[in-house]
Write a protein that holds these residues in place. Structure first.
Motif, short mmCIF file in Angstrom:
data_model
loop_
_atom_site.label_atom_id
_atom_site.label_comp_id
_atom_site.label_asym_id
_atom_site.label_seq_id
_atom_site.Cartn_x
_atom_site.Cartn_y
_atom_site.Cartn_z
N ARG A 71 0.83 -1.21 0.00
CA ARG A 71 0.00 0.00 0.00
C ARG A 71 0.86 1.26 0.00
N GLN A 72 0.31 2.29 -0.58
CA GLN A 72 0.96 3.60 -0.57
C GLN A 72 1.26 4.00 0.88
N GLY A 73 2.52 4.37 1.13
CA GLY A 73 2.92 4.74 2.48
C GLY A 73 3.62 3.63 3.23
N ASP A 74 3.57 2.38 2.71
CA ASP A 74 4.30 1.27 3.34
C ASP A 74 5.81 1.47 3.17
N PRO A 75 6.62 0.88 4.05
CA PRO A 75 8.07 0.94 3.89
C PRO A 75 8.51 0.17 2.64
N CYS A 76 9.55 0.66 1.97
CA CYS A 76 10.09 -0.01 0.78
C CYS A 76 11.14 -1.04 1.22
N ASP A 77 10.69 -2.18 1.70
CA ASP A 77 11.63 -3.17 2.23
C ASP A 77 11.75 -4.41 1.35
N ALA A 78 11.02 -4.46 0.24
CA ALA A 78 11.06 -5.62 -0.65
C ALA A 78 10.52 -5.22 -2.01
N LEU A 79 10.87 -6.01 -3.03
CA LEU A 79 10.20 -5.85 -4.31
C LEU A 79 9.50 -7.17 -4.63
N PHE A 80 8.65 -7.13 -5.64
CA PHE A 80 7.80 -8.28 -5.94
C PHE A 80 7.88 -8.63 -7.42
N TYR A 81 7.69 -9.92 -7.69
CA TYR A 81 7.71 -10.43 -9.06
C TYR A 81 6.44 -11.22 -9.27
N ILE A 82 5.64 -10.82 -10.26
CA ILE A 82 4.37 -11.50 -10.51
C ILE A 82 4.61 -12.75 -11.33
N GLN A 83 4.38 -13.91 -10.72
CA GLN A 83 4.57 -15.18 -11.42
C GLN A 83 3.36 -15.51 -12.29
N THR A 84 2.18 -15.36 -11.73
CA THR A 84 0.94 -15.58 -12.49
C THR A 84 -0.09 -14.55 -12.04
N GLY A 85 -1.03 -14.24 -12.93
CA GLY A 85 -2.12 -13.34 -12.58
C GLY A 85 -1.87 -11.92 -13.02
N ARG A 86 -2.80 -11.04 -12.63
CA ARG A 86 -2.77 -9.64 -13.04
C ARG A 86 -2.92 -8.73 -11.82
N ALA A 87 -2.36 -7.54 -11.93
CA ALA A 87 -2.46 -6.56 -10.84
C ALA A 87 -2.45 -5.17 -11.45
N LYS A 88 -2.63 -4.17 -10.60
CA LYS A 88 -2.58 -2.79 -11.07
C LYS A 88 -1.83 -1.94 -10.05
N LEU A 89 -1.22 -0.87 -10.54
CA LEU A 89 -0.51 0.08 -9.70
C LEU A 89 -1.32 1.36 -9.67
N THR A 90 -1.70 1.81 -8.48
CA THR A 90 -2.54 3.00 -8.36
C THR A 90 -1.94 3.98 -7.36
N THR B 16 -5.19 5.03 -11.75
CA THR B 16 -4.43 3.85 -12.14
C THR B 16 -3.23 4.27 -12.97
N ILE B 17 -2.04 3.90 -12.52
CA ILE B 17 -0.81 4.26 -13.24
C ILE B 17 -0.52 3.27 -14.35
N THR B 18 -0.57 1.98 -14.02
CA THR B 18 -0.29 0.96 -15.03
C THR B 18 -0.90 -0.36 -14.60
N LEU B 19 -1.04 -1.25 -15.55
CA LEU B 19 -1.50 -2.62 -15.29
C LEU B 19 -0.29 -3.55 -15.34
N LEU B 20 -0.33 -4.59 -14.54
CA LEU B 20 0.79 -5.51 -14.39
C LEU B 20 0.37 -6.92 -14.72
N GLY B 21 1.31 -7.70 -15.22
CA GLY B 21 1.01 -9.09 -15.58
C GLY B 21 2.18 -10.00 -15.27
#
Length: 216
Positions: free
Chosen positions: A33-52, A62-67
């Motif tokens: 969530r916006q405001g969370d600490p930047c302590d990790a990054l993520f890699y989408i293996q399957t599915g869809r997400a969005k960055l808002t 919505t900034i971009t869609l992720l896959g």
């Protein structure tokens, strides 16, 4: 004589291990969530997400869609750790690999193959952000919507003549285009009548939609 093992970046991003864990997530769950600490990054293996991003007045954009095979939250490896500037949320069921900041930094330094893959992703995203900005500044609403549909369908990257898009609402498309939901509905119906898409709940994009983007 033992064989020297070769590092495989795709295997690294497919498995759990030291500093890496897989999350199985349902639709509409927050990866971060916006405001969370930047302590990790993520890699989408399957599915869809969005960055808002959420404004101080409570308006969400919505900034971009992720896959699959997209990184998100890559700002975690910046020299100075801060807070998340946006939220990442699943739009479908997802498998997401969480990679701790220190783990990613170490492996990027030790393994050139992962460094090349990650650098290529960052460059590709940077080019897309610049293209999105040019699109917002110089193209009309209809062309912007057509471009987003084509990018989501990945038409042009393969010889596939048409693609069924993952579930997406007109409201989300409107946020990305910078217009109203009603205007998006008008353009989608126009594209359907012209044979550029099939639209009946889900959207099937035909290669002919390129005509909208290429036509002056």
């Amino acid at each position: 004589m033992s064989k020297i093992s070769t590092f495989d970046p795709e295997l690294f991003l497919a498995q759990t291990g030291l500093g890496r864990s897989v999350r199985r997530m349902k639709a509409k769950q927050a990866i971060f969530r916006q405001g969370d600490p930047c302590d990790a990054l993520f890699y989408i293996q399957t599915g869809r997400a969005k960055l808002t991003v959420l404004s101080s007045t409570g308006k969400e954009a919505t900034i971009t869609l992720l896959g699959p095979k997209d990184f998100v939250g890559e700002e975690a490896i910046a020299a100075v750790r801060g807070l998340r500037l946006a939220s990442a949320t699943t739009t479908t069921a997802c498998k997401v690999l969480r990679i701790e900041r220190d783990t990613m930094l170490r492996v990027l330094q030790e393994q050139p193959s992962l460094s090349r893959l990650f650098t290529a992703f960052i460059l590709d995203r940077s080019i897309k952000v610049q293209s999105d900005l040019v699109d917002q500044l110089f193209n009309n609403t209809e062309k912007r919507l057509a471009r987003i549909l084509l990018l989501m369908s990945e038409i042009g990257k393969s010889d596939v003549p048409d693609t069924i898009l993952p579930e997406i609402t007109q409201a989300t498309l409107a946020e990305m285009v910078g217009t109203t939901r009603s205007r998006v509905n008008v353009f989608l119906n126009r594209f359907r009548k012209l044979g550029f898409i099939e639209y009946n709940g889900c959207i099937k994009v035909h290669k002919s939609l390129l005509n909208v983007v290429l036509h002056d």
